[in-house]
Design a protein around this motif. Structure first.
Motif, short mmCIF file in Angstrom:
data_model
loop_
_atom_site.label_atom_id
_atom_site.label_comp_id
_atom_site.label_asym_id
_atom_site.label_seq_id
_atom_site.Cartn_x
_atom_site.Cartn_y
_atom_site.Cartn_z
N TRP A 31 58.01 5.85 56.60
CA TRP A 31 57.88 5.90 55.08
C TRP A 31 57.99 7.23 54.68
O TRP A 31 58.06 8.35 55.52
N PRO A 32 58.14 7.55 53.30
CA PRO A 32 58.38 8.84 53.09
C PRO A 32 57.17 9.54 52.92
O PRO A 32 55.90 8.84 52.92
N LEU A 63 51.36 2.22 63.51
CA LEU A 63 50.45 1.23 63.21
C LEU A 63 50.28 0.24 64.32
O LEU A 63 51.08 -0.88 64.32
N MET A 64 49.32 0.63 65.08
CA MET A 64 49.01 -0.11 66.27
C MET A 64 50.09 -0.50 67.15
O MET A 64 50.75 0.32 67.71
#
Length: 84
Positions: free
Chosen positions: A40-41, A33-34
């Motif tokens: 994350w699953p 993310l940037m």
């Protein structure tokens, strides 16, 4: 009425496919993310993508429906003005 029934049936089938696909892919993935990288699953990534896509479809449909209504009411106003 029949169109709505087909939409519900297709929606249920798509939901079942997403659930099956998501539950078979329970591993974690790296998401960038940037400037950050998070783990994350995969089910969360898949469901997040589905929700984002659904929101886009809803927004586009709302815009298209609003535009059609505006054109329809605009046309009615022109007709009533020309009849006077």
């Amino acid at each position: 009425m029949m169109k709505v029934q087909w939409q519900v049936i297709v929606g249920i089938i798509v939901a079942i496919l997403i659930i099956v696909f998501g539950t078979t892919n329970m591993g974690t993935v790296d998401v960038q993310l940037m400037f950050w990288t998070v783990q994350w699953p995969l089910i969360i990534v898949i469901l997040g993508s589905v929700v984002a896509g659904a929101l886009l479809v809803i927004c586009f449909n709302y815009y298209r429906t609003r535009k059609k209504r505006k054109l329809a009411t605009g046309g009615q106003q022109k007709i009533s003005k020309s009849q006077k």
